[in-house]
Motif scaffolding. Structure first.
Motif, short mmCIF file in Angstrom:
data_model
loop_
_atom_site.label_atom_id
_atom_site.label_comp_id
_atom_site.label_asym_id
_atom_site.label_seq_id
_atom_site.Cartn_x
_atom_site.Cartn_y
_atom_site.Cartn_z
N ALA A 127 0.90 -1.49 -0.47
CA ALA A 127 0.11 -0.33 0.59
C ALA A 127 0.72 1.40 0.27
O ALA A 127 0.66 2.27 -0.37
CB ALA A 127 -1.27 0.09 1.44
N LEU A 132 -1.24 3.44 -1.72
CA LEU A 132 -3.19 3.15 -1.88
C LEU A 132 -3.60 3.47 -0.70
O LEU A 132 -2.66 3.81 0.29
CB LEU A 132 -3.32 1.53 -1.67
N GLU A 133 -4.45 4.00 -1.28
CA GLU A 133 -5.91 4.99 0.08
C GLU A 133 -6.76 3.52 1.34
O GLU A 133 -6.73 2.69 0.70
CB GLU A 133 -6.76 6.05 -0.45
N PRO A 136 -4.87 -1.15 3.83
CA PRO A 136 -4.12 -2.22 2.56
C PRO A 136 -4.21 -3.08 2.36
O PRO A 136 -4.90 -4.01 1.31
CB PRO A 136 -2.60 -1.88 3.41
N GLU A 138 -8.16 -4.19 2.55
CA GLU A 138 -9.13 -4.35 1.51
C GLU A 138 -8.22 -3.76 0.16
O GLU A 138 -9.28 -4.05 -0.78
CB GLU A 138 -10.35 -3.73 2.16
N GLY A 139 -7.86 -3.15 0.01
CA GLY A 139 -7.24 -2.23 -0.89
C GLY A 139 -6.38 -3.21 -1.93
O GLY A 139 -7.04 -3.23 -3.23
N GLU A 142 -9.54 -5.26 -4.09
CA GLU A 142 -9.85 -4.58 -4.74
C GLU A 142 -8.77 -5.11 -6.38
O GLU A 142 -9.83 -5.41 -7.42
CB GLU A 142 -9.85 -3.17 -4.28
#
Length: 162
Positions: A127, A132-133, A136, A138-139, A142
């Motif tokens: 992240a 990545l916002e 991290p 969950e990001g 995705e």
């Protein structure tokens, strides 16, 4: 792994994708539906190992068990859920991390290892590197759902912002 074969074990994390550092552990995911039997089995198999411990989280929505111990100089963590191992988050994280590293090349491997040496856990390191916002974990999940074209375009855009 042989002792865990009936639980469909998969070695996940940093070692299979070659971003481990000196403090890395061995992470194994298992598919488990009967946690009592799993804990009894792993206790019999591993309780004599250094630092053996286990916990079971029986939340009805997301039950899981964790077994930790030290074996031949390695910290080992076995994470068990009633989900096929290839659908567990640990496996999915590792697969998208590998895809990202393949797109970034050796500079990406070096950057992630450096972040990890500086104390970052793996997902937060990715992240940080990719800016990545938010969460991290969950990001990365995705990104795991993206096809190769989407992921490639993201990495191209990321690199152009460097």
């Amino acid at each position: 792994m042989e002792l865990l074969r009936s639980y469909n074990p998969i070695l996940v994390g940093t070692i299979p994708i070659d971003i481990h550092v000196s403090s890395s552990d061995l992470d194994i995911v298992c598919e488990v539906y009967d946690f009592d039997a799993f804990v009894a089995y792993t206790s019999a198999a591993f309780q004599c190992e250094e630092r053996y411990q286990h916990t079971v989280h029986s939340d009805m929505l997301n039950p899981y068990a964790v077994v930790n111990f030290r074996f031949q100089g390695w910290e080992i963590e076995i994470f068990a859920q009633p989900i096929p191992t290839t659908r567990q988050n640990g496996y999915r994280h590792m697969m998208v991390e590998h895809r990202i590293l393949q797109l970034l090349g050796s500079d990406g491997y070096d950057a992630i290892r450096q972040l990890k040496e500086n104390g970052y856990k793996t997902e937060p390191a990715f992240a940080e590197l990719l800016q990545l916002e938010g969460n991290p974990y969950e990001g990365l999940l995705e990104l795991a759902d993206w096809d190769e074209e989407q992921l490639s375009q993201f990495i191209i855009r990321f690199r152009s912002c460097d």
